[in-house]
Design an enzyme around this catalytic site. Structure first.
Site, PDB file in Angstrom:
ATOM      1  N   SER A  24       0.836  -1.214   0.000  1.00 38.75           N
ATOM      2  CA  SER A  24       0.000   0.000   0.000  1.00 38.75           C
ATOM      3  C   SER A  24       0.861   1.251   0.000  1.00 38.75           C
ATOM      4  O   SER A  24       0.604   2.209  -0.744  1.00 38.75           O
ATOM      5  CB  SER A  24      -0.892   0.020   1.243  1.00 38.75           C
ATOM      6  OG  SER A  24      -1.846  -1.005   1.168  1.00 38.75           O
ATOM      7  N   ARG A 126     -13.568  -7.133 -11.051  1.00 40.09           N
ATOM      8  CA  ARG A 126     -13.746  -6.501  -9.729  1.00 40.09           C
ATOM      9  C   ARG A 126     -14.534  -5.184  -9.824  1.00 40.09           C
ATOM     10  O   ARG A 126     -14.413  -4.458 -10.803  1.00 40.09           O
ATOM     11  CB  ARG A 126     -12.367  -6.281  -9.082  1.00 40.09           C
ATOM     12  CG  ARG A 126     -11.680  -7.615  -8.818  1.00 40.09           C
ATOM     13  CD  ARG A 126     -10.325  -7.458  -8.198  1.00 40.09           C
ATOM     14  NE  ARG A 126     -10.400  -6.889  -6.860  1.00 40.09           N
ATOM     15  CZ  ARG A 126      -9.334  -6.533  -6.149  1.00 40.09           C
ATOM     16  NH1 ARG A 126      -8.125  -6.672  -6.660  1.00 40.09           N
ATOM     17  NH2 ARG A 126      -9.479  -6.049  -4.943  1.00 40.09           N
ATOM     18  N   GLN A 173      -8.872   2.020  -0.713  1.00 38.37           N
ATOM     19  CA  GLN A 173      -8.720   2.310  -2.141  1.00 38.37           C
ATOM     20  C   GLN A 173      -9.740   3.352  -2.575  1.00 38.37           C
ATOM     21  O   GLN A 173      -9.408   4.292  -3.305  1.00 38.37           O
ATOM     22  CB  GLN A 173      -8.867   1.027  -2.960  1.00 38.37           C
ATOM     23  CG  GLN A 173      -7.741   0.035  -2.680  1.00 38.37           C
ATOM     24  CD  GLN A 173      -7.921  -1.299  -3.364  1.00 38.37           C
ATOM     25  OE1 GLN A 173      -8.968  -1.577  -3.953  1.00 38.37           O
ATOM     26  NE2 GLN A 173      -6.911  -2.143  -3.275  1.00 38.37           N
ATOM     27  N   ASP A 322      -6.714  -8.328   4.443  1.00 43.91           N
ATOM     28  CA  ASP A 322      -5.889  -9.182   3.584  1.00 43.91           C
ATOM     29  C   ASP A 322      -5.334 -10.405   4.323  1.00 43.91           C
ATOM     30  O   ASP A 322      -4.701 -11.267   3.708  1.00 43.91           O
ATOM     31  CB  ASP A 322      -4.727  -8.373   2.999  1.00 43.91           C
ATOM     32  CG  ASP A 322      -5.222  -7.297   2.029  1.00 43.91           C
ATOM     33  OD1 ASP A 322      -6.302  -7.475   1.432  1.00 43.91           O
ATOM     34  OD2 ASP A 322      -4.528  -6.274   1.878  1.00 43.91           O
ATOM     35  N   LYS A 349     -12.123  -9.551  -3.772  1.00 45.04           N
ATOM     36  CA  LYS A 349     -10.669  -9.334  -3.833  1.00 45.04           C
ATOM     37  C   LYS A 349     -10.136  -9.999  -5.109  1.00 45.04           C
ATOM     38  O   LYS A 349     -10.907 -10.291  -6.017  1.00 45.04           O
ATOM     39  CB  LYS A 349     -10.010  -9.888  -2.568  1.00 45.04           C
ATOM     40  CG  LYS A 349     -10.402  -9.112  -1.304  1.00 45.04           C
ATOM     41  CD  LYS A 349      -9.825  -7.712  -1.340  1.00 45.04           C
ATOM     42  CE  LYS A 349     -10.258  -6.887  -0.132  1.00 45.04           C
ATOM     43  NZ  LYS A 349      -9.835  -5.491  -0.257  1.00 45.04           N
ATOM     44  N   ARG A 353     -12.153 -14.796  -1.896  1.00 43.58           N
ATOM     45  CA  ARG A 353     -11.251 -15.469  -0.948  1.00 43.58           C
ATOM     46  C   ARG A 353     -11.979 -16.338   0.066  1.00 43.58           C
ATOM     47  O   ARG A 353     -11.364 -17.258   0.624  1.00 43.58           O
ATOM     48  CB  ARG A 353     -10.356 -14.427  -0.248  1.00 43.58           C
ATOM     49  CG  ARG A 353      -9.298 -13.891  -1.201  1.00 43.58           C
ATOM     50  CD  ARG A 353      -8.382 -12.874  -0.553  1.00 43.58           C
ATOM     51  NE  ARG A 353      -7.300 -12.542  -1.479  1.00 43.58           N
ATOM     52  CZ  ARG A 353      -6.572 -11.440  -1.405  1.00 43.58           C
ATOM     53  NH1 ARG A 353      -6.799 -10.551  -0.445  1.00 43.58           N
ATOM     54  NH2 ARG A 353      -5.604 -11.227  -2.276  1.00 43.58           N
ATOM     55  N   ARG A 395      -2.266 -14.086  -2.255  1.00 41.92           N
ATOM     56  CA  ARG A 395      -2.380 -14.388  -0.814  1.00 41.92           C
ATOM     57  C   ARG A 395      -2.863 -15.819  -0.580  1.00 41.92           C
ATOM     58  O   ARG A 395      -2.526 -16.439   0.432  1.00 41.92           O
ATOM     59  CB  ARG A 395      -3.265 -13.374  -0.122  1.00 41.92           C
ATOM     60  CG  ARG A 395      -2.719 -11.951  -0.273  1.00 41.92           C
ATOM     61  CD  ARG A 395      -3.114 -11.012   0.818  1.00 41.92           C
ATOM     62  NE  ARG A 395      -2.888  -9.636   0.421  1.00 41.92           N
ATOM     63  CZ  ARG A 395      -1.712  -8.995   0.489  1.00 41.92           C
ATOM     64  NH1 ARG A 395      -0.648  -9.594   0.950  1.00 41.92           N
ATOM     65  NH2 ARG A 395      -1.612  -7.745   0.085  1.00 41.92           N
TER      66      ARG A 395
HETATM   67  C1  S3P Z   1      -5.439  -1.475  -0.107  1.00 36.95           C
HETATM   68  C2  S3P Z   1      -6.640  -1.506   0.518  1.00 36.95           C
HETATM   69  C3  S3P Z   1      -7.379  -2.747   0.803  1.00 36.95           C
HETATM   70  C4  S3P Z   1      -6.510  -3.988   0.637  1.00 36.95           C
HETATM   71  C5  S3P Z   1      -5.620  -3.929  -0.561  1.00 36.95           C
HETATM   72  C6  S3P Z   1      -4.746  -2.698  -0.531  1.00 36.95           C
HETATM   73  C7  S3P Z   1      -4.800  -0.169  -0.354  1.00 36.95           C
HETATM   74  O1  S3P Z   1      -8.454  -2.852  -0.097  1.00 36.95           O
HETATM   75  O2  S3P Z   1      -7.313  -5.137   0.561  1.00 36.95           O
HETATM   76  O3  S3P Z   1      -4.801  -5.087  -0.632  1.00 36.95           O
HETATM   77  O4  S3P Z   1      -3.589  -0.126  -0.629  1.00 36.95           O
HETATM   78  O5  S3P Z   1      -5.484   0.850  -0.253  1.00 36.95           O
HETATM   79  P1  S3P Z   1      -9.838  -2.078   0.103  1.00 36.95           P
HETATM   80  O6  S3P Z   1      -9.576  -0.652  -0.179  1.00 36.95           O
HETATM   81  O7  S3P Z   1     -10.737  -2.660  -0.934  1.00 36.95           O
HETATM   82  O8  S3P Z   1     -10.272  -2.355   1.475  1.00 36.95           O
END
Ligand code: S3P
Length: 435
Positions: A24, A126, A173, A322, A349, A353, A395
């Site tokens: 991230s 997605r 995100q 995650d 995801k 999952r 993962r």
């Molecule tokens: C992430 C946010 C998470 C996570 C992803 C990375 C990010 O997703 O599952 O692996 O870097 O902002 P969500 O925003 O859908 O919760």
């Protein structure tokens, strides 16, 4: 060729491991560096497929980024808040949801320019309307398959206007996309989440000079005031706790194990996995806690011991979203029935999952019941080796490797290469720690 796992007789896990940089934080360092003025130097950037997708998109819009290789400092020559060029071709986000969603927010406000985003088979399934919908409230023009929900997505850049937006799901995100769009909108934007998601964007954008405040109940409200230009920064990326989680669970369930994972990012919006392992009675010690470039960091030592079942509800999910796949593996080796609820987000995801972990661990003899929003896992039934498949999810690949480590008999893992999305050196680290 499937990968053969599960040595006989089983070997324990011992030693020290440095997990690669946080995924991230790596995406954000590249993106924010690209729209800053001046140079951003990134130490510890994750050299894996997902951040490479972000870098490739940015390069296609005129950003100079040095080679991304393990152990190398990466420099990004910023083009300023509105300096991204219209790319000559489609932007390929690969397998990376973070790349596509953050790009939507970043590009929607680039008035007069046109962009098309696509990705691999998983990413094109997605949901993207969760970003496109709120961005439309700010005046964005985004279209795509399935009413704009599925990539390929076309963006016709517009001058956006600030808005107050309540997001239906806690998603960093989505939040980050809206914050990026807000930087060049007219007027303030406030994003209100149901539960706080990871806050790396807020921390890093502030360090880059953005005008941004966080407040509200449980720090769920982020307000951006546009106008401030960003200045290139030196960013130090800590190790990814989501990658460390594989070793923490492997160490907790493997008889005789003693592992130390160094330099792990311990941002409280990410440490739900540690809370759950503590709830299970896992033997984990925090060593050398410190703060590096605005993020808490430490080393984690784990040794094998008896484990109790856990209960995870909706409020905790954003802090360990995650880590559910590998926690499902841990649950197989705990006493009692573990329960996960409020986790419907896992179905959208890189793979579904909940279904994939129930199916793949089921093949190894796990007793897992699947619900619309979660799982129950019966602990205390020893797993056996089997033919399993990552189903292309990084993962899942690494979680199944952890399961295979303690299962009786050999396992063949199909499509192990998926791990390279977030942890290219995983298989070498596993071999080294078993030695
Ligand atoms: C992430 C946010 C998470 C996570 C992803 C990375 C990010 O997703 O599952 O692996 O870097 O902002 P969500 O925003 O859908 O919760």
């Amino acid at each position: 060729m499937p990968l053969a796992l599960g040595t006989q007789p089983a070997r324990s896990l011992r030693g020290v491991v440095q997990v690669p940089g946080d995924k991230s934080i790596s995406h954000r360092a590249l993106l924010f560096g690209a729209i800053a003025e001046g140079t951003t130097r990134i130490t510890g950037l994750l050299p894996a497929e997902d951040p490479l997708s972000t870098a490739a998109c940015l390069r296609a819009m005129g950003v100079t980024i040095s080679a991304i290789e393990a152990g190398q400092l990466v420099s990004v020559e910023g083009v300023g808040l509105d300096g991204l060029r219209e790319p000559e071709d489609v932007l390929d986000c690969g397998n990376s949801g973070t790349t596509m969603r953050l790009m939507l927010g970043l590009l929607a406000g680039r008035a007069g320019r046109h962009f098309v985003l696509t990705g691999d088979g998983s990413l094109r399934r997605r949901p993207m309307q969760r970003v496109g919908g709120p961005l439309a409230q700010m005046g964005a023009q985004i279209s795509g398959r399935s009413g704009g929900n599925l990539a390929p997505l076309a963006i016709q850049g517009q001058q956006l206007r600030g808005a107050t937006i309540r997001t239906p799901v806690a998603s960093a995100q989505v939040k980050s996309a809206l914050v990026l769009a807000a930087l060049t909108a007219t007027g303030d934007t406030t994003v209100i989440e149901p539960v706080q998601s990871r806050d790396h964007s807020e921390r890093m954008l502030r360090a880059f000079g953005a005008q941004l405040s966080v407040g509200g109940p449980g720090m769920t409200e982020v307000t951006v005031t546009p106008g401030a230009s960003l200045r290139g920064q030196d960013v130090i990326v800590p190790g990814d706790i989501s990658s460390a989680a594989f070793w923490l669970v492997a160490g907790a369930i493997t008889p005789g194990a003693d592992l130390t994972v160094q330099n792990v990012g311990l941002n409280p919006s990410r440490t739900g996995v540690l809370d759950v392992l503590e709830q299970m009675g896992a033997r984990i010690e925090l060593l050398n806690g410190r703060e590096v470039a605005g993020e808490p960091v430490g080393d984690l030592r784990v040794t094998h011991g008896p484990l109790q079942a856990f209960t995870i509800g909706a409020e905790l999910i954003p802090r360990l979203v995650d880590e559910i796949p590998v926690l499902a593996v841990a649950a197989c080796y705990a006493e009692g029935i573990s329960r996960v609820s409020g986790a419907e987000e896992l179905r959208v995801k890189e793979t579904d999952r909940l279904a994939v972990m129930a199916r793949q661990l089921g093949a190894m003899g796990a007793r897992i019941e699947e619900f619309a929003d979660g799982l129950t896992v019966q602990g205390g039934l020893a797993l056996h080796g089997a033919e399993v498949d990552s189903e292309t999810d990084h993962r899942v690949a690494m979680s199944l490797a952890v399961a295979a480590q303690v299962a009786h008999g050999p396992t063949q893992l199909h499509r192990p290469e998926a791990a390279a999305v977030s942890y290219p050196g995983f298989w070498e680290d596993l071999e080294r720690l078993q030695a």
